[in-house]
Design a protein around this motif. Structure first.
Motif, PDB file in Angstrom:
ATOM      1  N   PRO A 131       0.032   4.461  26.609  1.00  0.00           N
ATOM      2  CA  PRO A 131       0.561   3.180  26.525  1.00  0.00           C
ATOM      3  C   PRO A 131       1.806   3.011  27.677  1.00  0.00           C
ATOM      4  CG  PRO A 131       0.220   4.116  24.455  1.00  0.00           C
ATOM      5  CD  PRO A 131      -0.012   5.030  25.384  1.00  0.00           C
ATOM      6  N   GLU A 132       2.505   4.159  27.780  1.00  0.00           N
ATOM      7  CA  GLU A 132       3.449   4.334  28.989  1.00  0.00           C
ATOM      8  C   GLU A 132       3.020   3.908  30.275  1.00  0.00           C
ATOM      9  OE1 GLU A 132       2.735   6.723  26.735  1.00  0.00           O
ATOM     10  OE2 GLU A 132       4.247   6.332  25.532  1.00  0.00           O
ATOM     11  N   ALA A 133       1.789   4.293  30.672  1.00  0.00           N
ATOM     12  CA  ALA A 133       1.376   3.850  31.750  1.00  0.00           C
ATOM     13  C   ALA A 133       1.072   2.494  32.055  1.00  0.00           C
ATOM     14  CB  ALA A 133       0.054   4.900  32.326  1.00  0.00           C
ATOM     15  N   THR A 134       0.750   2.024  30.818  1.00  0.00           N
ATOM     16  CA  THR A 134       0.039   0.543  30.957  1.00  0.00           C
ATOM     17  C   THR A 134       1.371  -0.200  30.901  1.00  0.00           C
ATOM     18  OG1 THR A 134      -1.467   1.097  29.183  1.00  0.00           O
ATOM     19  CG2 THR A 134      -0.922  -1.262  29.272  1.00  0.00           C
ATOM     20  N   SER A 135       2.414   0.084  30.268  1.00  0.00           N
ATOM     21  CA  SER A 135       3.778  -0.748  30.240  1.00  0.00           C
ATOM     22  C   SER A 135       4.428  -0.734  31.878  1.00  0.00           C
ATOM     23  CB  SER A 135       4.605  -0.032  29.259  1.00  0.00           C
ATOM     24  OG  SER A 135       6.242  -0.524  29.466  1.00  0.00           O
ATOM     25  N   ALA A 136       4.284   0.638  32.317  1.00  0.00           N
ATOM     26  CA  ALA A 136       5.017   0.841  33.762  1.00  0.00           C
ATOM     27  C   ALA A 136       4.035  -0.167  34.783  1.00  0.00           C
ATOM     28  CB  ALA A 136       4.794   2.220  34.260  1.00  0.00           C
ATOM     29  N   ALA A 137       2.669  -0.030  34.546  1.00  0.00           N
ATOM     30  CA  ALA A 137       1.851  -0.738  35.434  1.00  0.00           C
ATOM     31  C   ALA A 137       2.088  -2.386  35.374  1.00  0.00           C
ATOM     32  CB  ALA A 137       0.574  -0.493  35.123  1.00  0.00           C
ATOM     33  N   SER A 138       2.415  -2.716  34.206  1.00  0.00           N
ATOM     34  CA  SER A 138       2.661  -4.227  33.907  1.00  0.00           C
ATOM     35  C   SER A 138       3.807  -4.721  34.484  1.00  0.00           C
ATOM     36  CB  SER A 138       2.577  -4.446  32.173  1.00  0.00           C
ATOM     37  OG  SER A 138       3.103  -5.778  31.902  1.00  0.00           O
ATOM     38  N   ASN A 139       4.833  -3.676  34.379  1.00  0.00           N
ATOM     39  CA  ASN A 139       6.214  -4.060  34.951  1.00  0.00           C
ATOM     40  C   ASN A 139       6.032  -4.154  36.499  1.00  0.00           C
ATOM     41  OD1 ASN A 139       7.670  -4.064  32.550  1.00  0.00           O
ATOM     42  ND2 ASN A 139       8.170  -2.216  32.846  1.00  0.00           N
ATOM     43  N   ALA A 140       5.343  -3.340  37.153  1.00  0.00           N
ATOM     44  CA  ALA A 140       5.300  -3.292  38.556  1.00  0.00           C
ATOM     45  C   ALA A 140       4.401  -4.376  38.980  1.00  0.00           C
ATOM     46  CB  ALA A 140       4.581  -1.987  38.905  1.00  0.00           C
ATOM     47  N   GLU A 153      -7.619  -0.280  32.922  1.00  0.00           N
ATOM     48  CA  GLU A 153      -7.516   0.499  31.670  1.00  0.00           C
ATOM     49  C   GLU A 153      -6.852   1.845  31.948  1.00  0.00           C
ATOM     50  OE1 GLU A 153     -10.411   2.543  28.031  1.00  0.00           O
ATOM     51  OE2 GLU A 153     -11.450   1.402  30.023  1.00  0.00           O
ATOM     52  N   PHE A 154      -5.829   2.161  31.024  1.00  0.00           N
ATOM     53  CA  PHE A 154      -4.958   3.491  31.273  1.00  0.00           C
ATOM     54  C   PHE A 154      -5.173   4.211  30.112  1.00  0.00           C
ATOM     55  CE2 PHE A 154      -2.883  -0.029  33.463  1.00  0.00           C
ATOM     56  CZ  PHE A 154      -2.829   0.634  34.778  1.00  0.00           C
ATOM     57  N   ARG A 155      -4.769   5.682  30.293  1.00  0.00           N
ATOM     58  CA  ARG A 155      -4.834   6.780  29.402  1.00  0.00           C
ATOM     59  C   ARG A 155      -3.615   6.393  28.363  1.00  0.00           C
ATOM     60  NH1 ARG A 155      -6.106  10.190  33.465  1.00  0.00           N
ATOM     61  NH2 ARG A 155      -8.176  10.778  33.602  1.00  0.00           N
ATOM     62  N   GLU A 203      -1.492 -12.309  37.830  1.00  0.00           N
ATOM     63  CA  GLU A 203      -0.996 -13.119  36.834  1.00  0.00           C
ATOM     64  C   GLU A 203      -1.479 -12.502  35.252  1.00  0.00           C
ATOM     65  OE1 GLU A 203      -1.783 -17.052  37.534  1.00  0.00           O
ATOM     66  OE2 GLU A 203      -0.979 -16.852  39.723  1.00  0.00           O
ATOM     67  N   ILE A 204      -0.804 -11.708  34.855  1.00  0.00           N
ATOM     68  CA  ILE A 204      -1.162 -10.935  33.480  1.00  0.00           C
ATOM     69  C   ILE A 204      -1.304 -11.968  32.466  1.00  0.00           C
ATOM     70  CG2 ILE A 204      -0.488  -9.239  31.818  1.00  0.00           C
ATOM     71  CD1 ILE A 204       0.831  -7.536  34.134  1.00  0.00           C
ATOM     72  N   ASP A 205      -2.664 -12.018  31.879  1.00  0.00           N
ATOM     73  CA  ASP A 205      -2.776 -13.021  30.805  1.00  0.00           C
ATOM     74  C   ASP A 205      -3.199 -12.125  29.445  1.00  0.00           C
ATOM     75  OD1 ASP A 205      -5.455 -12.309  31.417  1.00  0.00           O
ATOM     76  OD2 ASP A 205      -5.789 -14.586  32.427  1.00  0.00           O
ATOM     77  N   ALA A 206      -3.686 -11.167  29.575  1.00  0.00           N
ATOM     78  CA  ALA A 206      -4.156 -10.084  28.524  1.00  0.00           C
ATOM     79  C   ALA A 206      -3.548  -8.662  28.405  1.00  0.00           C
ATOM     80  CB  ALA A 206      -5.578 -10.109  28.612  1.00  0.00           C
ATOM     81  N   GLU A 207      -2.908  -8.116  27.628  1.00  0.00           N
ATOM     82  CA  GLU A 207      -2.318  -7.043  27.551  1.00  0.00           C
ATOM     83  C   GLU A 207      -2.216  -6.307  26.144  1.00  0.00           C
ATOM     84  OE1 GLU A 207       1.616  -6.612  29.323  1.00  0.00           O
ATOM     85  OE2 GLU A 207       1.852  -4.603  28.800  1.00  0.00           O
ATOM     86  N   THR A 208      -3.079  -5.160  26.130  1.00  0.00           N
ATOM     87  CA  THR A 208      -3.089  -4.476  24.964  1.00  0.00           C
ATOM     88  C   THR A 208      -2.249  -3.255  25.116  1.00  0.00           C
ATOM     89  OG1 THR A 208      -4.897  -3.404  25.302  1.00  0.00           O
ATOM     90  CG2 THR A 208      -5.142  -5.499  24.045  1.00  0.00           C
ATOM     91  N   GLU A 209      -2.261  -2.017  24.476  1.00  0.00           N
ATOM     92  CA  GLU A 209      -1.633  -0.826  24.413  1.00  0.00           C
ATOM     93  C   GLU A 209      -2.133  -0.235  25.754  1.00  0.00           C
ATOM     94  OE1 GLU A 209      -1.594   1.767  21.308  1.00  0.00           O
ATOM     95  OE2 GLU A 209       0.417   0.988  20.654  1.00  0.00           O
ATOM     96  N   LEU A 210      -3.547   0.032  25.875  1.00  0.00           N
ATOM     97  CA  LEU A 210      -3.994   0.674  27.089  1.00  0.00           C
ATOM     98  C   LEU A 210      -4.661  -0.274  28.275  1.00  0.00           C
ATOM     99  CD1 LEU A 210      -5.728   3.386  24.994  1.00  0.00           C
ATOM    100  CD2 LEU A 210      -3.601   3.622  25.996  1.00  0.00           C
ATOM    101  N   ALA A 269       1.509   5.466  36.342  1.00  0.00           N
ATOM    102  CA  ALA A 269       0.384   4.645  36.297  1.00  0.00           C
ATOM    103  C   ALA A 269      -1.051   5.018  37.093  1.00  0.00           C
ATOM    104  CB  ALA A 269       0.647   3.201  36.456  1.00  0.00           C
ATOM    105  N   THR A 270      -0.889   5.264  38.226  1.00  0.00           N
ATOM    106  CA  THR A 270      -2.157   5.324  38.888  1.00  0.00           C
ATOM    107  C   THR A 270      -2.776   6.865  38.387  1.00  0.00           C
ATOM    108  OG1 THR A 270      -0.674   4.984  41.056  1.00  0.00           O
ATOM    109  CG2 THR A 270      -2.820   5.904  41.346  1.00  0.00           C
ATOM    110  N   ARG A 271      -1.796   7.832  38.100  1.00  0.00           N
ATOM    111  CA  ARG A 271      -2.559   9.085  37.561  1.00  0.00           C
ATOM    112  C   ARG A 271      -3.400   8.918  36.079  1.00  0.00           C
ATOM    113  NH1 ARG A 271       2.246  11.499  39.221  1.00  0.00           N
ATOM    114  NH2 ARG A 271       3.118  11.228  37.046  1.00  0.00           N
ATOM    115  N   SER A 272      -2.661   7.905  35.475  1.00  0.00           N
ATOM    116  CA  SER A 272      -3.275   7.493  34.130  1.00  0.00           C
ATOM    117  C   SER A 272      -4.373   6.602  34.213  1.00  0.00           C
ATOM    118  CB  SER A 272      -2.067   7.102  33.150  1.00  0.00           C
ATOM    119  OG  SER A 272      -2.551   6.994  31.994  1.00  0.00           O
ATOM    120  N   LEU A 273      -4.713   5.953  35.458  1.00  0.00           N
ATOM    121  CA  LEU A 273      -5.723   4.951  35.160  1.00  0.00           C
ATOM    122  C   LEU A 273      -7.167   5.406  35.182  1.00  0.00           C
ATOM    123  CD1 LEU A 273      -6.090   1.821  36.244  1.00  0.00           C
ATOM    124  CD2 LEU A 273      -6.383   2.662  38.503  1.00  0.00           C
TER     125      LEU A 273
END
Lengths: 346, 271
Positions: free
Chosen positions: A272-281, A268-270, A289-296, A319-323
């Motif tokens: 949406p940008e952090a979530t997106s960056a984490a997802s990409n990485a 869980e992130f603070r 293997e990501i199977d569920a993704e929301t904004e946060l 993303a780490t800072r926002s985790l």
């Protein structure tokens, strides 16, 4: 028991050879009868059915073994061979060192059987009368039998209904009465075919707890088939997975988890940008293997041989800072069994 | 040996007790079925009035018919009991739970039918008593021989019942066979008429039915004049003994073999 394996070689322990249940290379083929017999008997078997394909396993005293598998996997056939209601085509099945086919009469003194249907009770008789009938057939009689009946009914929690007719009992109580019947003569091996199929979850929990106590206190082997995954988990038992008449896995549940489980990770992130960056990485590095993704939030199964620390390590700084949270969840048993059944046999 | 006898006694008590307790739990059915047993005696009473004296039946038709009805009732209760009880057990799903008990599969049918045998036996004596009250004239000194013949007859029809049960284990229904046999037995046994009235060429068929030996043996024992068809008590006992030995042996073997075949084919749980 600490290890398990897929498609095992016969796992037969020494203790079980003389005291528990031993099944070696058992096959069962239901063959169609000749035409005349088939017409007269209206046998449902039109072509050869290979119900069991050379299964081997053992259950030592004091151990609970859950036999799991889809319909038609061979669970009931295995049980029926053990209790003498059908015979193996090849191979041997033994209980306490006695052969299930040739020494069936002796074995029937040593086993307690609980069928999946409550029709095996005499509905017009009281609970006590049902047990008197069974007890007398087992060679018990008199005051000793009556005392044991009350003790056994108390053990399964229906001692206060001893004089009530079976038809006045709920499904759960009938299941308890069937369990009482299977325990009355102090068997060395209990064979329970879906004992909680008609029981509510609370009664099921109590029944399972009773079984666990009985297994350890009385030092008896218990074979149990069930479709209820929660109770298989609660048993913490030796587990045999059957499929198409063959053993898919024979071992304990923890070992099965170690081999097949890929834990699920939830992040869980603070922002949406952090979530997106984490997802990409995480996707790029192949650790989750990501199977569920929301904004946060992100969720998925860990890749093979990857641990939780690896997930944190590949997260970008932003993303780490926002985790906010990261947690690992055990794979649900349903998913675990599905994974095992989907896996190709080695 | 003593242990074996104890096990047989325990098994017998278990089946008998369960059957009695269960039967008693259907009081209305019990009363009505008893009524059904006694009604034919009243019918015979009026037929006897109509028929009057007849040398063919030893003079008094009521006495002749009472013996026929009482003995047929006992034998039919035993004979049909095997199939009825076994079918009931199969249909209810009790069969397998009995088979996994440590009892001999060979002797199981006798265990499950004891209550019917006892009821048939008691009913026969009740019917003789009722017939006597209505005016049937019995020579009660022959009661001992009659009871012996009833026991031997019960054993003989049990042998046939077990043979039919062995068919039922595989085919799941054998009642039509038993009903047909029962109908034939009521004709060829001579329950309501003297066998001397059968055509000569048909009479030998009578000797294939245990009913013939019991009915006519008991008539010899209880009636001063058993009518124109005479069979002595020793003759009747010999006929029943041979029937029991031959069919009983085949029946018990067949029942066990049927169970083994059903066990191998996976047919035990079907019905």
């Amino acid at each position: 028991m600490t290890s398990g394996e897929l498609m095992t070689e016969p796992r037969v322990s020494t203790a079980a050879q003389t005291r528990g249940v031993v099944v070696r290379d058992v096959t069962k083929v239901y063959r169609p009868s000749n035409k005349l017999l088939s017409f007269l008997l209206r046998s449902p078997i039109k072509e050869e059915v290979h119900a069991l394909n050379g299964i081997s396993f053992s259950v030592p005293p004091g151990e609970i073994c859950a036999v799991v598998g889809p319909n038609g996997a061979g669970k009931s056939t295995t049980f029926r061979i053990l209790i003498g209601l059908t015979t193996a085509t090849t191979g041997s099945a033994q209980i306490m060192g006695l052969d299930c086919e040739t020494e069936s009469l002796e074995i029937r003194r040593l086993i307690g059987w609980m069928p999946s249907e409550d029709r095996s009770l005499i509905m017009r008789l009281s609970c006590a009368d049902n047990l008197i009938f069974h007890g007398q057939l087992q060679g018990l009689s008199g005051a000793g039998l009556r005392k044991r009946i009350q003790e056994t009914l108390d053990l399964v929690g229906i001692g206060h209904r001893a004089k009530d007719s079976v038809f006045s009992l709920s499904s759960g109580m009938r299941a308890r009465l069937q369990l009482a019947r299977s325990l009355l003569h102090r068997p060395k091996v209990l064979i329970l075919d879906e004992p909680t199929a008609t029981v509510d979850p609370i009664a099921s929990y109590e029944l399972i707890e009773t079984l666990k106590h009985v297994a350890t206190d009385e030092d008896i082997s218990i074979l149990i088939s069930s479709h209820r995954l929660d109770e298989i988990e609660a048993l913490h038992s030796h587990i045999i997975l059957l499929e198409g008449g063959a053993i898919k896995y024979d071992g304990d549940l923890d070992a099965l988890r170690e081999v097949h489980t890929r834990p699920r990770v939830q992040l869980e992130f603070r922002t949406p940008e952090a979530t997106s960056a984490a997802s990409n990485a995480l996707a790029t590095r192949g650790v989750l293997e990501i199977d569920a993704e929301t904004e946060l939030e992100l969720g998925g199964l860990l890749a093979q041989d990857i641990e939780l620390g690896d997930v944190v390590a590949v997260l970008p700084a932003e993303a780490t800072r926002s985790l906010v949270t990261i947690r690992e969840e055990a794979m649900p048993l349903r998913d675990l069994l599905a994974a095992v059944y989907q896996k190709d046999q080695p | 040996m003593r242990q074996g006898m104890r096990r047989i006694r325990q098994t017998s008590v278990a089946f008998l007790r369960a059957a009695i307790v269960e039967d008693m739990s259907y009081p209305m059915s019990l009363v009505l079925s008893q009524l059904g047993v006694v009604v034919p005696i009243f019918i015979s009473f009026f037929i006897a009035d109509l028929v009057g004296e007849s040398a063919e039946v030893g003079g008094d038709y009521l006495t002749f018919a009472t013996v026929g009805l009482a003995m047929s009732s006992a034998l039919q209760s035993t004979l049909q009991g095997f199939g009825n009880r076994l079918q009931q057990i199969q249909d209810r799903g009790l069969f397998e739970s009995i088979l996994v008990e440590p009892i001999s599969w060979t002797w199981m049918p006798l265990g499950i039918n004891q209550w019917n045998m006892i009821r048939g036996f008691v009913n026969a004596i009740l019917l003789l008593g009722l017939g006597s009250v209505l005016g049937a004239k019995f020579d009660w000194s022959g009661l001992g021989a009659s009871l012996l013949l009833m026991l031997a007859g019960t054993a003989a029809v049990s042998a046939i019942g077990i043979l039919a049960s062995s068919l039922m284990v595989l085919a799941k229904r054998s009642q039509p066979v038993v009903v047909l046999y029962g109908l034939a037995a009521s004709i060829f046994g001579g329950a309501l008429f003297s066998l001397s009235q059968l055509p000569d060429w048909l009479r030998p068929v009578s000797y294939l039915f245990p009913h013939t030996y019991v009915l006519n043996g008991v008539r010899s024992a209880l009636m001063e004049d058993p009518g124109s068809f005479v069979m002595t008590v020793p003759q009747a006992l010999a006929g029943l003994g041979i029937t029991t030995l031959v069919i009983g042996g085949v029946g018990l073997w067949s029942f066990r073999r049927s169970l083994e075949i059903a066990r191998e084919l996976g047919l035990l749980s079907g019905y």
